[in-house]
Design a protein around this motif. Structure first.
Motif, PDB file in Angstrom:
ATOM      1  N   LEU A 162       0.863  -1.173   0.000  1.00  0.00           N
ATOM      2  CA  LEU A 162       0.000   0.000   0.000  1.00  0.00           C
ATOM      3  C   LEU A 162       0.902   1.227   0.000  1.00  0.00           C
ATOM      4  CD1 LEU A 162      -2.713   1.566   0.404  1.00  0.00           C
ATOM      5  CD2 LEU A 162      -2.302   1.331   2.844  1.00  0.00           C
ATOM      6  N   GLU A 163       0.747   2.077  -0.998  1.00  0.00           N
ATOM      7  CA  GLU A 163       1.501   3.328  -1.054  1.00  0.00           C
ATOM      8  C   GLU A 163       0.490   4.461  -0.969  1.00  0.00           C
ATOM      9  OE1 GLU A 163       4.515   3.646  -4.119  1.00  0.00           O
ATOM     10  OE2 GLU A 163       4.476   1.474  -4.369  1.00  0.00           O
ATOM     11  N   THR A 164       0.695   5.356  -0.008  1.00  0.00           N
ATOM     12  CA  THR A 164      -0.229   6.463   0.191  1.00  0.00           C
ATOM     13  C   THR A 164       0.516   7.660   0.767  1.00  0.00           C
ATOM     14  OG1 THR A 164      -2.374   7.071   1.140  1.00  0.00           O
ATOM     15  CG2 THR A 164      -0.936   5.718   2.511  1.00  0.00           C
ATOM     16  N   THR A 165      -0.192   8.753   0.856  1.00  0.00           N
ATOM     17  CA  THR A 165       0.377   9.978   1.416  1.00  0.00           C
ATOM     18  C   THR A 165      -0.342  10.294   2.714  1.00  0.00           C
ATOM     19  OG1 THR A 165       0.855  10.810  -0.790  1.00  0.00           O
ATOM     20  CG2 THR A 165       0.817  12.425   0.982  1.00  0.00           C
ATOM     21  N   LEU A 166       0.411  10.639   3.726  1.00  0.00           N
ATOM     22  CA  LEU A 166      -0.132  11.002   5.033  1.00  0.00           C
ATOM     23  C   LEU A 166       0.017  12.492   5.204  1.00  0.00           C
ATOM     24  CD1 LEU A 166      -1.322   9.913   7.690  1.00  0.00           C
ATOM     25  CD2 LEU A 166       0.998   9.855   8.566  1.00  0.00           C
TER      26      LEU A 166
END
Length: 148
Positions: free
Chosen positions: A143-147
């Motif tokens: 899972l690649e995401t931005t926080l």
């Protein structure tokens, strides 16, 4: 038997046969859909799925940033690893360590992991987060995401 009665019975038999064939086709379609849904349901029971978030809670002197990692899937996740990345001014991607404690390597279904985040002036949001894990469905999940 008169000829018109023979034609009427012939037409009725054609209509009955056509409706039987139509019912057979509809039953086949329904069976195919049911099998596909059951396969998807059984696959979902083998998959772990993650969501990440950040929240703030009151601390003794200031607000504390809390990192939330939740397994929203139906399976246990193993060998869980969380990596944080930040882009510097030159456009280079650098790994950072904002969590003083490590994330557990095994996270059960519907389990939420809460870790304190240490954010300094040179380590500001947003972060790119990469979560990797294994589950019963496959070994290399990501899972690649931005926080923010």
């Amino acid at each position: 038997m008169p000829a018109w009665m023979q034609w009427v019975s012939f037409v009725l038999s054609l209509v009955g046969s056509a409706s039987g064939i139509y019912a057979l086709v509809l039953n086949h379609q329904r069976t195919t859909i049911t099998k596909r849904k059951e396969k998807e349901r059984l696959e979902a029971k083998k998959k772990a799925k993650f969501s990440v978030d950040r929240t703030q809670e009151p601390g003794s002197k200031r607000m504390k940033d809390i990192f939330l990692l939740q397994n929203i899937g139906e399976a246990e996740a193993r060998n869980v690893k969380v990596e944080f990345y930040k882009w510097d001014r030159e456009g280079n991607k650098q790994e950072i360590k904002p969590l003083p404690e490590s994330v557990p390597s095994k996270i059960n279904s519907n389990q939420t992991v809460r870790n304190l985040m240490l954010l300094y002036a040179d380590v500001a949001l947003p972060f790119e987060i990469v979560v990797t894990w294994e589950d019963d469905f496959q070994n290399e999940n990501k899972l690649e995401t931005t926080l923010n």
